[in-house]
Design a protein around this motif. Sequence first.
Motif, mmCIF file in Angstrom:
data_model
loop_
_atom_site.group_PDB
_atom_site.id
_atom_site.type_symbol
_atom_site.label_atom_id
_atom_site.label_comp_id
_atom_site.label_asym_id
_atom_site.label_seq_id
_atom_site.Cartn_x
_atom_site.Cartn_y
_atom_site.Cartn_z
ATOM 1 N N MET A 176 0.828 -1.206 0.000
ATOM 2 C CA MET A 176 0.000 0.000 0.000
ATOM 3 C C MET A 176 0.862 1.255 0.000
ATOM 4 S SD MET A 176 -3.051 -1.082 -0.222
ATOM 5 C CE MET A 176 -3.821 0.520 -0.029
ATOM 6 N N GLU A 177 1.984 1.225 0.701
ATOM 7 C CA GLU A 177 2.872 2.395 0.725
ATOM 8 C C GLU A 177 3.419 2.693 -0.669
ATOM 9 O OE1 GLU A 177 4.562 2.369 5.315
ATOM 10 O OE2 GLU A 177 5.713 1.373 3.736
ATOM 11 N N GLN A 178 3.824 1.654 -1.392
ATOM 12 C CA GLN A 178 4.322 1.873 -2.746
ATOM 13 C C GLN A 178 3.253 2.485 -3.630
ATOM 14 O OE1 GLN A 178 7.475 1.574 -3.906
ATOM 15 N NE2 GLN A 178 7.949 1.185 -1.750
ATOM 16 N N ALA A 179 2.007 2.030 -3.479
ATOM 17 C CA ALA A 179 0.914 2.591 -4.268
ATOM 18 C C ALA A 179 0.780 4.090 -4.009
ATOM 19 C CB ALA A 179 -0.395 1.870 -3.940
ATOM 20 N N GLY A 180 0.895 4.503 -2.738
ATOM 21 C CA GLY A 180 0.827 5.928 -2.401
ATOM 22 C C GLY A 180 1.997 6.716 -2.962
ATOM 23 N N GLY A 197 3.466 10.760 -9.861
ATOM 24 C CA GLY A 197 2.818 11.097 -11.122
ATOM 25 C C GLY A 197 1.721 10.161 -11.580
ATOM 26 N N ALA A 198 1.531 9.024 -10.929
ATOM 27 C CA ALA A 198 0.486 8.086 -11.327
ATOM 28 C C ALA A 198 -0.866 8.560 -10.814
ATOM 29 C CB ALA A 198 0.795 6.687 -10.791
ATOM 30 N N THR A 199 -1.923 7.927 -11.304
ATOM 31 C CA THR A 199 -3.273 8.160 -10.797
ATOM 32 C C THR A 199 -3.768 6.870 -10.152
ATOM 33 O OG1 THR A 199 -4.396 7.424 -12.826
ATOM 34 C CG2 THR A 199 -3.718 9.753 -12.705
ATOM 35 N N PRO A 200 -4.783 6.945 -9.276
ATOM 36 C CA PRO A 200 -5.324 5.715 -8.678
ATOM 37 C C PRO A 200 -5.775 4.706 -9.727
ATOM 38 C CG PRO A 200 -6.167 7.637 -7.516
ATOM 39 C CD PRO A 200 -5.426 8.146 -8.707
ATOM 40 N N GLU A 201 -6.369 5.201 -10.829
ATOM 41 C CA GLU A 201 -6.860 4.282 -11.859
ATOM 42 C C GLU A 201 -5.707 3.552 -12.538
ATOM 43 O OE1 GLU A 201 -8.263 8.121 -12.861
ATOM 44 O OE2 GLU A 201 -8.300 7.461 -10.764
ATOM 45 N N GLN A 202 -4.580 4.223 -12.771
ATOM 46 C CA GLN A 202 -3.440 3.586 -13.424
ATOM 47 C C GLN A 202 -2.863 2.465 -12.570
ATOM 48 O OE1 GLN A 202 -0.966 7.021 -14.007
ATOM 49 N NE2 GLN A 202 -1.646 7.341 -16.124
ATOM 50 N N VAL A 203 -2.687 2.736 -11.286
ATOM 51 C CA VAL A 203 -2.131 1.725 -10.391
ATOM 52 C C VAL A 203 -3.096 0.550 -10.262
ATOM 53 C CG1 VAL A 203 -1.339 1.269 -8.043
ATOM 54 C CG2 VAL A 203 -0.796 3.449 -9.131
ATOM 55 N N ASP A 204 -4.375 0.846 -10.066
ATOM 56 C CA ASP A 204 -5.358 -0.226 -9.919
ATOM 57 C C ASP A 204 -5.474 -1.060 -11.190
ATOM 58 O OD1 ASP A 204 -5.869 0.439 -7.339
ATOM 59 O OD2 ASP A 204 -7.846 1.318 -7.680
ATOM 60 N N PHE A 213 -5.695 -9.405 -9.557
ATOM 61 C CA PHE A 213 -6.392 -9.060 -8.317
ATOM 62 C C PHE A 213 -7.830 -8.644 -8.629
ATOM 63 C CE2 PHE A 213 -2.046 -8.459 -6.751
ATOM 64 C CZ PHE A 213 -2.138 -9.026 -5.483
ATOM 65 N N PRO A 214 -8.789 -9.039 -7.796
ATOM 66 C CA PRO A 214 -10.166 -8.587 -8.026
ATOM 67 C C PRO A 214 -10.322 -7.085 -7.862
ATOM 68 C CG PRO A 214 -9.991 -9.748 -5.923
ATOM 69 C CD PRO A 214 -8.690 -9.944 -6.649
ATOM 70 N N MET A 215 -9.454 -6.472 -7.051
ATOM 71 C CA MET A 215 -9.464 -5.025 -6.848
ATOM 72 C C MET A 215 -8.038 -4.532 -6.704
ATOM 73 S SD MET A 215 -12.450 -4.083 -4.131
ATOM 74 C CE MET A 215 -14.184 -4.325 -4.507
ATOM 75 N N GLY A 216 -7.789 -3.343 -7.245
ATOM 76 C CA GLY A 216 -6.496 -2.720 -7.037
ATOM 77 C C GLY A 216 -6.386 -2.131 -5.642
ATOM 78 N N ALA A 217 -5.228 -1.563 -5.351
ATOM 79 C CA ALA A 217 -4.947 -1.059 -3.999
ATOM 80 C C ALA A 217 -5.933 0.012 -3.561
ATOM 81 C CB ALA A 217 -3.524 -0.508 -3.951
ATOM 82 N N GLN A 252 4.414 -1.401 -15.846
ATOM 83 C CA GLN A 252 5.395 -2.340 -15.323
ATOM 84 C C GLN A 252 5.959 -1.854 -13.989
ATOM 85 O OE1 GLN A 252 8.791 -3.034 -17.831
ATOM 86 N NE2 GLN A 252 9.804 -4.378 -16.358
ATOM 87 N N GLU A 253 6.303 -0.574 -13.913
ATOM 88 C CA GLU A 253 6.845 -0.054 -12.652
ATOM 89 C C GLU A 253 5.813 -0.133 -11.535
ATOM 90 O OE1 GLU A 253 8.677 3.985 -10.571
ATOM 91 O OE2 GLU A 253 8.284 3.977 -12.739
ATOM 92 N N ALA A 254 4.568 0.240 -11.830
ATOM 93 C CA ALA A 254 3.531 0.184 -10.803
ATOM 94 C C ALA A 254 3.368 -1.229 -10.274
ATOM 95 C CB ALA A 254 2.208 0.694 -11.378
ATOM 96 N N LEU A 255 3.359 -2.194 -11.186
ATOM 97 C CA LEU A 255 3.179 -3.586 -10.776
ATOM 98 C C LEU A 255 4.376 -4.090 -9.998
ATOM 99 C CD1 LEU A 255 1.122 -5.901 -11.114
ATOM 100 C CD2 LEU A 255 2.426 -6.634 -13.123
ATOM 101 N N GLU A 256 5.572 -3.830 -10.488
ATOM 102 C CA GLU A 256 6.768 -4.350 -9.833
ATOM 103 C C GLU A 256 6.978 -3.727 -8.462
ATOM 104 O OE1 GLU A 256 9.496 -5.597 -13.708
ATOM 105 O OE2 GLU A 256 9.946 -3.734 -12.627
ATOM 106 N N ARG A 257 6.800 -2.441 -8.350
ATOM 107 C CA ARG A 257 7.061 -1.820 -7.045
ATOM 108 C C ARG A 257 6.060 -2.287 -6.000
ATOM 109 N NH1 ARG A 257 8.266 4.474 -7.740
ATOM 110 N NH2 ARG A 257 7.978 4.380 -5.465
ATOM 111 N N CYS A 258 4.792 -2.439 -6.371
ATOM 112 C CA CYS A 258 3.795 -2.919 -5.412
ATOM 113 C C CYS A 258 4.031 -4.382 -5.059
ATOM 114 C CB CYS A 258 2.383 -2.733 -5.966
ATOM 115 S SG CYS A 258 1.835 -1.023 -6.055
ATOM 116 N N LEU A 259 4.164 -5.225 -6.082
ATOM 117 C CA LEU A 259 4.275 -6.665 -5.831
ATOM 118 C C LEU A 259 5.622 -7.054 -5.243
ATOM 119 C CD1 LEU A 259 2.514 -8.373 -8.870
ATOM 120 C CD2 LEU A 259 1.547 -7.525 -6.734
ATOM 121 N N TYR A 260 6.707 -6.495 -5.753
ATOM 122 C CA TYR A 260 8.018 -6.933 -5.292
ATOM 123 C C TYR A 260 8.327 -6.439 -3.886
ATOM 124 C CZ TYR A 260 8.833 -8.456 -10.121
ATOM 125 O OH TYR A 260 8.742 -9.078 -11.346
#
Length: 504
Positions: A270-274, A280-287, A295-299, A398-406
């Motif tokens: 969750m911290e990475q998502a914030g 520069g990302a938006t909630p919709e991009q990360v989700d 995932f059934p729902m993004g962060a 790719q960055e959004a996914l890797e930073r959150c998941l990794y």
Amino acid sequence: MARVRQRARGAMAPVACVQAVQAAATLPYKQGMQRERELMDTLFQSAQARAMQYCFFSQRAAGKWSMPSGASWENSKPRPVHRAAVVGLGTMGRGIAVSLVRAGIPVVAVEMDAKQLEVARQAVTAILKRGVQKAGQEPPLELLRFSVDLRDVREADLIIEAVFEDMGLKERVFKELSSVCQPDALLCTNTSGLDVDRLAAATRRPELVVGMHFFAPAHVMKLLEVIYGPRSSPAAVATAMQLGKRLGKVSVAVGNCPGFVGNRMLKPYMEQAGFLLEEGATPEQVDRALEEFGFPMGAFRMSDLAGLDVGWRGRKGLGLTGPGVTAGELPLKRRGRRYSPLADLLCEQGRFGQKTGRGWYLYDGPGGRAAKPDPWVLRFLEEYRSRHGLQARPVSQQEALERCLYSLINEGFRILEDGIAAGPQDIDAIYVFGYGWPAHRGGPMFHAAAVGLSVILERLEHYHRAHLDIPQLQPSPLLRRLVASGSPPLQKWREVIRSVRSQL
């Protein structure tokens, strides 16, 4: 087909099912059967099949629990639970009471506030009635008794505390329970991350205290984290694990630490998502990145569903936000490490998520479910970056996914180092059955092995060099050791884990 692909979120089997039906409806019989065989062969030989087989066996391996003391499922005998009690009838307490009654266990449900008790009575009764309505049966209401008197728990073999997530309140409840319950009654807490040892210290019998962390809604979700402390008796752990099985849960025994396993790993995710929003990302991009992963729902959709105010209260309790807390060098820091106050600032605006109709997304009024992008949030993010001198940049999927998941996976390796989870299968069972990790990807630790541990290590090092103030991105010693050992298969990690634990 488009609708199935969207709902499948990358899973192959649902799409193959539609293709098989399509072949049956449009091709001659022999060709249709041949097409179905080809689809089945593809599925059986796929990586997704191996991941789901692994999930199946991980669920069963989690039941073969063990503790650092040497106690385990093989040498610890559970106690019978003939009668149970639930103290606190908010959302979680109601779901727990329903689960117990459905399992045929008589329950006394205690709520100190008479008005809240009546609301809970109606809610629990309605859930039980809905559950048997289709079968034309009567709900087992005779197993359920409601009370405003805590002394009514004295006949229970096991008591589950489910009051508000406040340590002072829970300590008072445990102290009182210790004086009114049977001398050998098990005292369980439904806390999602508070110190179980501290609660045990408030009682006369700390060896009979364990955590039973249900997931909301408790009568629906499959996962149960059973938390033991250094003084928890093997019999107490065995009883809680056996009760979870009786309730139809996937029970996983874990050690005590802030957040246990599931929520401890969720924190860096969750911290990475914030942080991504700050950059520069938006909630919709990360989700979108997380939902396309499976995932059934993004962060951020998940945060809105759970209620932003829940985490906000916890952070205020830890002194991470609120009056008197100042920012350090930018990006903002708390206690020497990077901290994003974005969720706190939303809460200060009364945006608590679905319950208020506004959070990271906009909803059709309080309680609405359809999440819509909110222009207000985009303006809020732009103003926040401008105020703090943060330059927005493009953030790739790719960055959004890797930073959150990794970062989540990296915390999983630290949990294994600390001995909080017995093995990687336990972590994977927790995430598949409690946190929506897609089963066709096996779980966080399975996914790390599938991607390649050296790849995970390289990407974490890359992101940590770019963000030295985010310690969660610094690769764990266990991950480094596993890569140095040639990235052994997941089933052979235990030897390396034991070696790393002995040196830490």
